[in-house]
Design an enzyme around this catalytic site. Structure first.
Site, PDB file in Angstrom:
ATOM      1  N   LYS A  83       0.847  -1.184   0.000  1.00 31.90           N
ATOM      2  CA  LYS A  83       0.000   0.000   0.000  1.00 31.90           C
ATOM      3  C   LYS A  83       0.887   1.239   0.000  1.00 31.90           C
ATOM      4  CE  LYS A  83      -2.398   0.842   3.815  1.00 31.90           C
ATOM      5  NZ  LYS A  83      -3.234   0.617   5.017  1.00 31.90           N
ATOM      6  N   SER A 158      -8.058   1.443   4.949  1.00 32.77           N
ATOM      7  CA  SER A 158      -7.194   2.150   4.023  1.00 32.77           C
ATOM      8  C   SER A 158      -6.373   1.223   3.129  1.00 32.77           C
ATOM      9  CB  SER A 158      -6.238   3.069   4.802  1.00 32.77           C
ATOM     10  OG  SER A 158      -5.331   2.313   5.601  1.00 32.77           O
ATOM     11  N   SER A 182      -8.064  -0.924   9.068  1.00 32.48           N
ATOM     12  CA  SER A 182      -7.631  -0.756   7.684  1.00 32.48           C
ATOM     13  C   SER A 182      -7.231  -2.025   6.962  1.00 32.48           C
ATOM     14  CB  SER A 182      -6.462   0.234   7.627  1.00 32.48           C
ATOM     15  OG  SER A 182      -6.910   1.526   7.942  1.00 32.48           O
TER      16      SER A 182
END
Length: 476
Positions: A83, A158, A182
């Protein structure tokens, strides 16, 4: 092997280690899938194809010249993606923000160092919300990350880009990070298994932006075995399993009968009263049936949370964005939510932050005392089905159920909608406990049909292996 992407990660690793497939063949296969699918999926911000192929060639050379008694790295040739909050040496880390300069990271962060050091090959950086602040992966620098099962829906956040990539077969598994849900939120939205380890299990780099110690790295995967394979690399010196054999070995053993308390109580319910969608309750019912059928004792657990929690958590959660180095003239490029919470964090005194951190430590003690009556605590993973892209921010056109365009820019409304969407996530981070999201239900009635919905199981400290065993026992 035309269907390389369909192989479970553990089988793909075995094929790479036996020489049945080469690292270059596997890397090229997944890069081709990314090239085909990413324009509509938005899972990747940056694709590092030439670099990945060079690393694959090096992996193949290592395989060719190694002695028969020389072990291969544990993730030899395995494709992954990080990420875009995680530094990978030589690759730009955007943090999902248009307000930051684009400079390549000088070195791997702790997470990338562990995974790449184990022989994995990074294919690129995946979509995130700005500074990882939200439960959806939309920002101002790249198209939003979309749900592979319904492109009009969000993949969550996220770690939303990573979850979309795993669910769409663009990588076999991926590491994520979780500071308030997340990993578990996008796992639930994309029909994956997502494990948030307990505090301290996975080594992390120093961070002044996480004063409450909320964030921990963990795996996003399609099965408990695949998640365990990655966790063995992320936590090589962690608590592991009672006999020290490792997480992948532990998954093959069934757990003993457990006492599981099921709860819909949430620390957000006082300030943001919410009613779970029927689909969330259907998922919870499915989880209860599966757990009961596996021989576990499931009963209602009444858990009381202090109503001061929302303010204290929000203060701790947004402290880091207040300290982020952003040039004043570039703050206009921040999203409305980030700009609002950054301003509030900067206006907050150090004494106020310390007061909130002290409260969260007491909240942790109080909650652990209540959870101690159970081996595991069961909740829905999400209170609503995966939301349409733009639903939280109010962008786009309303359809009667989601915010209309005039709500755009309403940071507090955006944040409230996130808390109502995922009301059972953040308190797990505050308590430093491990938790797992398991995709037990599909709104269309069968796996892959309709939208995925999951359950969350919260364990005691050091119960990561147990959570993976339960997930495997349930068929995941």
């Amino acid at each position: 092997m035309a269907d390389i992407h369909r192989l479970p990660a553990v089988q793909l690793r075995a094929a790479l280690r036996s020489g049945e497939v080469s690292a270059r063949e596997v890397t090229a296969h997944f890069l081709a899938r990314i090239e085909e699918s990413n324009p509509r999926l938005g899972a990747f911000i940056t694709v590092t194809g030439p670099r990945a192929m060079a690393e694959a060639a090096a992996a193949d050379a290592l395989f060719a010249r190694r002695r028969p008694d020389q072990p291969l790295p544990p993730l030899h040739g395995m494709p992954v993606a990080f990420k875009d909050l995680t530094d990978v040496a030589g690759v730009v880390t955007t943090h999902g923000s248009a307000a930051l300069d684009r400079r390549p990271a000088p070195a791997d962060g702790a997470l990338a160092a562990a995974v790449r050091g184990a022989g994995a090959i990074s294919l690129g950086k995946t979509q995130v919300p700005e500074f990882g602040l939200t439960a959806y992966s939309e920002n101002r620098i790249a198209p939003p990350s979309r749900n592979p099962y319904a492109l009009s829906r969000s993949s969550g956040g996220s770690s939303g880009g990573s979850a979309a990539a795993v669910a769409a077969g663009l990588v076999p598994f991926a590491p994520g990070t979780d500071g308030g849900g997340s990993i578990r939120i996008p796992a639930a939205a994309c029909g994956l298994l997502g494990l948030k380890p307990g505090r301290g299990v996975v080594p992390a780099g120093e961070s002044s932006g996480d004063p409450a110690g909320l964030v921990v790295a963990g795996p996003l995967a399609r099965s408990a075995a695949d998640a365990a394979l990655l966790l063995d690399v992320l936590a090589p010196t962690g608590p592991g399993t009672p006999d020290g054999a490792g997480y992948l070995e532990a998954v093959s053993r069934a757990p003993a009968s457990l006492r599981i308390g099921v709860s819909l109580d949430s620390p957000w319910g006082g300030i943001f009263p919410f009613t779970p969608d029927p689909e969330a309750l259907d998922a919870l019912d499915a989880g209860v049936r599966l757990l009961t059928g596996a021989g576990h004792h499931v009963a209602e657990a009444e858990i009381r949370y202090d109503n001061r929690y929302p303010d204290a958590f929000t203060t701790a959660w947004t402290a880091g964005v207040g300290a982020a180095r952003i040039a004043p003239h570039r703050e206009v490029l921040l999203t409305p939510l980030t700009r609002t919470f950054r301003r509030r964090a900067q206006q907050r005194s150090a004494a106020k932050l310390n007061e909130c951190l002290a409260f969260l430590r007491q909240f942790e003690r109080d909650t652990l005392a209540q959870y101690s009556a159970w081996d595991l605590v069961l909740t829905p993973a999400l209170a609503q089905t995966p939301r349409p892209v733009g639903w939280f921010t109010g962008s786009g056109h309303g359809d009667g159920r989601w915010p209309s365009p005039e709500w755009a820019g309403d940071a507090d409304g955006d944040y409230r909608r996130q808390c109502e969407f995922a009301p059972w996530s953040s308190m797990v981070n505050v308590c430093g406990l491990p938790a797992i999201s398991i995709p037990v239900h599909w709104t269309g009635g069968s796996p892959g049909a309709g939208l995925p919905m999951g359950i969350q199981l919260i364990g005691r400290p050091g119960s990561e292996a147990l959570l993976l065993q339960v997930a495997a026992q349930l068929g995941f």
